[in-house]
Design a protein around this motif. Sequence first.
Motif, PDB file in Angstrom:
ATOM      1  N   GLU A 219       0.998  -1.401   0.715  1.00  0.00           N
ATOM      2  CA  GLU A 219       0.112   0.019  -0.076  1.00  0.00           C
ATOM      3  C   GLU A 219       0.778   1.498   0.062  1.00  0.00           C
ATOM      4  OE1 GLU A 219      -0.558  -2.690   2.013  1.00  0.00           O
ATOM      5  OE2 GLU A 219      -2.196  -3.309   0.803  1.00  0.00           O
ATOM      6  N   GLN A 222       1.850   1.836  -3.342  1.00  0.00           N
ATOM      7  CA  GLN A 222       1.253   2.644  -4.474  1.00  0.00           C
ATOM      8  C   GLN A 222       1.059   4.029  -4.097  1.00  0.00           C
ATOM      9  OE1 GLN A 222      -2.219   0.573  -5.897  1.00  0.00           O
ATOM     10  NE2 GLN A 222      -1.594  -0.603  -4.430  1.00  0.00           N
ATOM     11  N   ASP A 223       1.351   4.734  -2.500  1.00  0.00           N
ATOM     12  CA  ASP A 223       1.264   5.907  -2.025  1.00  0.00           C
ATOM     13  C   ASP A 223       2.832   6.222  -2.987  1.00  0.00           C
ATOM     14  OD1 ASP A 223      -0.659   5.716  -0.840  1.00  0.00           O
ATOM     15  OD2 ASP A 223       0.118   5.338   0.976  1.00  0.00           O
ATOM     16  N   GLN A 241      -4.494   1.285  -6.442  1.00  0.00           N
ATOM     17  CA  GLN A 241      -5.320   2.852  -5.960  1.00  0.00           C
ATOM     18  C   GLN A 241      -5.584   4.328  -7.261  1.00  0.00           C
ATOM     19  OE1 GLN A 241      -2.810   4.596  -3.459  1.00  0.00           O
ATOM     20  NE2 GLN A 241      -2.784   3.533  -2.288  1.00  0.00           N
TER      21      GLN A 241
END
Length: 281
Positions: A219, A222-223, A241
């Motif tokens: 995650e 992806q950020d 995302q």
Amino acid sequence: MDTRRLRYLVELSHRGSMRLVAEALHVTTSTVSQQLALLAKEAGAALVEPDGRRVRLTPAGRRLAEHAVTILAAVDAARLDLAPDAEPAGTVRVAGFATAIRRALLPMVAELSRSHPRVRLLINEHEPAESYALLAADDVDLALTYAYNLAPVTFDASVDVVPLWTTSWGLGVPDDFAGPAAHDWIVNSRNTADETVVRALGALDGFEPRIAHRADSLELVQDLIVAGLGVGLLPALLPLQPGVHLLPLRSPDVTMQVYAVTRRGRAGWPPLATVLRLLRP
């Protein structure tokens, strides 16, 4: 100490006669006498003394008989626990990476609780190298690990390995992707396997990837991509995302194989065997 000799001692403490012990255990009286004599040598103390025409336990014999009751009960319990057809009962200690825990372990919790309520899971999140170290130290019973086809792993002879599933990986890129050589790269902070894959892909495409950021969480990877800080490998089945696109990798493909790894000879332990069975797709 030989547990068979301890059993003779316990029986003698109850029956008070070597003849009665021999009849109960279906051996000769001389066998009982010989085995108790050997037990006395092991204990370094006299265990039996004459009592008229019979025998009785000495104080040391009585103390050892009390211990023997506990020891024999523990041995019997261990045999039942380790029997292949025993009802699984015990705590299975697992070390695994986050994706495997979410995909394989957590979905089985309800089924395990329903069908085998005496089996308990202790879950520790670790990357493969950490999990292998815990397994080698016998601090966990099961390691859920992975390896990429472009960064294969060689397993030690001291472990048993069960392949679980294979996942395709692609390249996570931002909206303004300008080619793999134009961006910084994001790799795992706790495992070097994906960096090995990234460098192999770069070499095959004729450039050297600029490794700039390291993150363990997919995650967070992806950020970082959304923030425009780089590109990185992501599994094909991972929900993306907004602002992240997954480009397929071809020639070569990139795949990740997931494994269940146990110490050699341990997989037959009923609680662990139950968990392994539920893990298999």
